[in-house]
Design an enzyme around this catalytic site. Structure first.
Site, PDB file in Angstrom:
ATOM      1  N   HIS A  35      12.553  13.272   2.880  1.00 36.11           N
ATOM      2  CA  HIS A  35      12.947  11.925   2.936  1.00 36.11           C
ATOM      3  C   HIS A  35      14.182  11.555   4.005  1.00 36.11           C
ATOM      4  CE1 HIS A  35      16.811  12.359   0.609  1.00 36.11           C
ATOM      5  NE2 HIS A  35      16.488  13.187   0.161  1.00 36.11           N
TER       6      HIS A  35
ATOM      7  N   ASP B  54      15.970   8.708   3.944  1.00 36.99           N
ATOM      8  CA  ASP B  54      17.211   7.928   3.228  1.00 36.99           C
ATOM      9  C   ASP B  54      18.206   8.671   2.738  1.00 36.99           C
ATOM     10  OD1 ASP B  54      14.853   8.509   1.383  1.00 36.99           O
ATOM     11  OD2 ASP B  54      16.062   7.438   0.024  1.00 36.99           O
TER      12      ASP B  54
ATOM     13  N   ASP C 154      21.366  16.548   2.466  1.00 33.49           N
ATOM     14  CA  ASP C 154      20.291  15.904   1.706  1.00 33.49           C
ATOM     15  C   ASP C 154      19.694  14.723   2.376  1.00 33.49           C
ATOM     16  OD1 ASP C 154      19.049  14.824  -0.494  1.00 33.49           O
ATOM     17  OD2 ASP C 154      20.418  14.190  -1.718  1.00 33.49           O
TER      18      ASP C 154
ATOM     19  N   GLU D 163      13.311   7.840  -1.326  1.00 34.36           N
ATOM     20  CA  GLU D 163      13.477   9.130  -2.346  1.00 34.36           C
ATOM     21  C   GLU D 163      14.782   8.903  -3.061  1.00 34.36           C
ATOM     22  OE1 GLU D 163      14.341  12.687  -4.320  1.00 34.36           O
ATOM     23  OE2 GLU D 163      15.632  11.652  -2.853  1.00 34.36           O
ATOM     24  N   GLU D 164      15.775   8.457  -2.490  1.00 32.17           N
ATOM     25  CA  GLU D 164      17.072   8.284  -3.349  1.00 32.17           C
ATOM     26  C   GLU D 164      16.905   7.212  -4.303  1.00 32.17           C
ATOM     27  OE1 GLU D 164      19.114  10.471  -3.452  1.00 32.17           O
ATOM     28  OE2 GLU D 164      19.174  11.624  -1.558  1.00 32.17           O
TER      29      GLU D 164
ATOM     30  N   GLU E 120      14.205  20.117   0.000  1.00 32.34           N
ATOM     31  CA  GLU E 120      15.459  19.383  -0.553  1.00 32.34           C
ATOM     32  C   GLU E 120      16.567  20.652  -0.686  1.00 32.34           C
ATOM     33  OE1 GLU E 120      16.333  16.441  -1.576  1.00 32.34           O
ATOM     34  OE2 GLU E 120      14.601  15.277  -2.121  1.00 32.34           O
TER      35      GLU E 120
ATOM     36  N   HIS F  53      25.525  14.223  -1.892  1.00 33.72           N
ATOM     37  CA  HIS F  53      25.854  12.956  -2.553  1.00 33.72           C
ATOM     38  C   HIS F  53      27.629  13.201  -2.526  1.00 33.72           C
ATOM     39  CE1 HIS F  53      22.114  11.486  -4.626  1.00 33.72           C
ATOM     40  NE2 HIS F  53      21.886  12.361  -3.658  1.00 33.72           N
TER      41      HIS F  53
END
Lengths: 428, 428
Positions: free
Chosen positions: A101, A103, A134, A168-169, A192, A392
């Site tokens: 992903h 995003d 990530d 994805e997030e 990931e 994150h």
């Protein structure tokens, strides 16, 4: 390793600077939700240079929006496309999806970052920035593996379907759109940030929003009102207890080393408009983990049942019941047998490159793997170079060495999974 | 009552419809912070029609902003003026300030209102809408009392200084500006919603903002982070305990009937940006009550000391201490002797109009009275027709009968406090 395998491995070792540079330009673009386009443009250009067959489209079809696995509160997808780039095989081999992903999550409290979150600063072999781990780093591992094959004139038998998806997030609408567009394969790898662990099982998850009602009043006579914040404290404690109960039931040894296998994360609370008023509403938002052994629906039912109990036990909630919504993000759990051929291909490549066996665990978070496997019928393994703990978080970073090694492992897996015409290899 | 007193009282009874209509047009204007101008314009026009001497100005002088009692986070005062309108006396009498604020608090959750919060709907003798009780109704009582005197040709000896100020709900910068502009008097009446009780003492209060730090992480590995929301639960419980400790010390009989004499209201909490992330910061905002017997500084010290203790007791807070700011609103406490001549004038007028003695208590909230008395050296009594319980709440309303009676009581108080040339009265 065979001759062509050694050649690919060698090329990857010699071209590490290319990979680091690619990650740096990707991290320097902010691809938070709704702003994915400039980062996606870099990926698209890279795939074009590699000579892949490009499929670029904006989400939003009626089929997508009407699909039961579509859980998305995004208003517009305009200008921020999905990308699928295919390296066509010569035939007769197994196909693979490489899914990443594009995003990223918001940066959070910027003052907690040592560097600008979009600097891509490299320090002691680590590259810093939101998305480094990530999962722009994982995406670079995929692209470097592909470039190694192409640059060395290797023709695989099976197709490689590289996917750079949005959303994805926020629950996987990007990967769902790719599945509905017809992309499926004999296996999929999602890089990931697993700390180089291999995750055949993935925890599912979904977002919830609990609305807690109070009764407004002037703060000076706060006893005339009912504080939605004070009532929320009980709800937060209830959610903590529910998390304990649910995790006590997890017995899968793949979760043995994970402190809380399926967490309930309370990610957001908003209540009140005025310091001198008693707040009449609180909104609690969070993420509920779903075990690979249970369904989304069963997990929802368990939380809804708990809420109904709290509503019964509390006099105020009896009259003003807690409300729950399942909104936005939802990631289906994934559950692949540990002895699936894709697992064998990946673990043997890992051992060959690193000289040790990989750690095999269940993932502590949901990924797009749930959609690929459940909706797309594609067996999925999650394995990547990022650092789970910094995803994150402030000061998110990746160890570049891991990113390079992951690209070697993935390249070797592609060679073995998709197959190569070995005669042509000997010719070279 | 004397002849002219009876005449005034009679006029007020005959002109109730005028008062109700004025309140209705005032409530129909939204005068939340930064939007006071259209409501203020109605008051200004009313005062102009009454022939008062108008002083209209926008706040923002250096003297104001540099004053130690200025606590205000407002960026701009442009276009939303203060008003002082003077009814000059003939001399030899005591002067009085009639002070009311024009700003209102936000409407909160609109779905909890039975009527549009700006409808001014009248139902069973009650007028509904944000600000009806706090305190446009009280302002109408003042204006009707003034109009009764003027319409009946009464010339008072002392000056009446009517003030329609902004910013009361945010800490009193409007009244402070009026004080600094030179307005003071021998006494002041503020018709805040007291349920027709008389408050010689007023609780002070101030706003606080506590910042709770956490450490961000992915929600799926939430054990890698520290949730600012979970840490906030402990802070909220600590504040509840501090409120108990502080209130246990209150012995003044004027507080006897008040469940929590000096509440600590937690009015707002905001934490987190993303349901799937562990929140790294929480902001708790609230209002701390200050006893009429203590100073703002003493109350602040008590909370700051409590925070220091919590910071010591908790391992995480030792490294990541709670921070407190005293921002925005601050209302000084007020403390007038119960036998002050202004109290006597008001209580005797009350008894004469209503035939019963007034209830005398301490106010459960801060008012601009603290600034008028402490900075402006003007003795203050708070007395008004609004309903305390509905201030700041959904379905805020006022009992119009109370508003009319309050105007009779205030008119009578003005006649007796400022004095009237009785010869001229007999002439009429």
């Amino acid at each position: 390793m065979k001759k062509h395998e050694i050649r690919i491995n060698q090329w990857l070792k010699e071209n590490r600077a290319r990979g680091a540079r690619l990650l740096q330009i990707l991290v320097r673009e902010n691809s938070t939700r709704g702003k994915e386009s400039s980062t996606q443009a870099i990926i698209i250009e890279k795939c074009r240079q590699l000579g892949l067959t490009l499929d670029i489209w904006e989400l939003g079809s009626d089929e997508l929006k009407g699909h039961p696995a579509y859980f998305c509160d995004r208003q517009s997808f305009d200008g921020n496309p999905n990308l699928v780039a295919v390296l066509k095989g010569s035939g007769g081999g197994k196909s693979v999806i490489l899914n990443g992903h594009i995003d990223i999550v918001p940066v959070g409290d910027e003052s907690s970052w040592r560097h600008d979150p979009f600097s891509g600063t490299i320090e002691c072999g680590k590259l810093y920035g939101r998305g480094a781990t990530d999962m722009k780093g994982g995406n670079v591992s995929l692209l470097m593996a592909l470039e190694a094959l192409i640059a060395n004139g290797i023709r695989l038998n099976g197709d490689v379907i590289f996917q750079s998806v949005i959303e994805e997030e926020s629950g996987g609408a990007g990967t769902l759109a790719a599945v509905l567009r017809g992309y499926h394969a004999d296996g999929a790898i999602i890089p990931e940030p697993t700390n180089m662990k291999i995750f055949p099982k993935q925890q599912g998850s979904m977002w919830f929003r609990i609305t807690v009602k109070g009764r407004a009043a002037h703060g000076g006579t706060r006893y005339e009102g009912v504080s939605a914040i004070e009532k929320s404290v009980g709800v937060i404690q209830g959610l903590q207890q529910l998390e304990k109960t649910r995790n006590a039931k997890i017995t899968d040894p793949l979760f043995d080393k994970i402190p809380i296998p399926i967490p309930i994360n309370i990610g957001k609370i908003t209540s009140g408009e005025w310091p001198s008023s008693v707040p009449d509403t609180a909104i609690i938002e969070g993420r509920m983990g779903v075990s690979p052994e249970e369904t989304i629906e069963a997990a929802q039912l368990e939380m809804e049942t708990a809420l109904r109990e709290w509503n019964q036990q509390d006099e105020w909630f009896r009259e003003n019941p807690l409300q729950i919504e399942w909104f936005g993000g939802r990631w289906l759990p994934g559950n692949l047998e540990s002895d699936h051929p894709l697992m064998n291909a990946l673990t043997s490549s890992f051992s060959e490159v690193l000289g040790v066996s990989p750690v095999i665990e269940a993932s502590p978070w949901g990924t797009d793997g749930g959609i690929l496997s459940t909706v797309g019928n594609t067996p999925v393994v999650v394995f990547g170079p990022g650092i789970t703990e910094t995803a994150h978080d402030a000061n998110e970073h990746i160890d570049l060495e891991d990113m390079f090694v992951a690209s070697e492992i993935i390249a070797l897996t592609l060679l073995r999974w998709c197959g190569v015409n070995e005669v042509s290899d000997d010719d070279r």
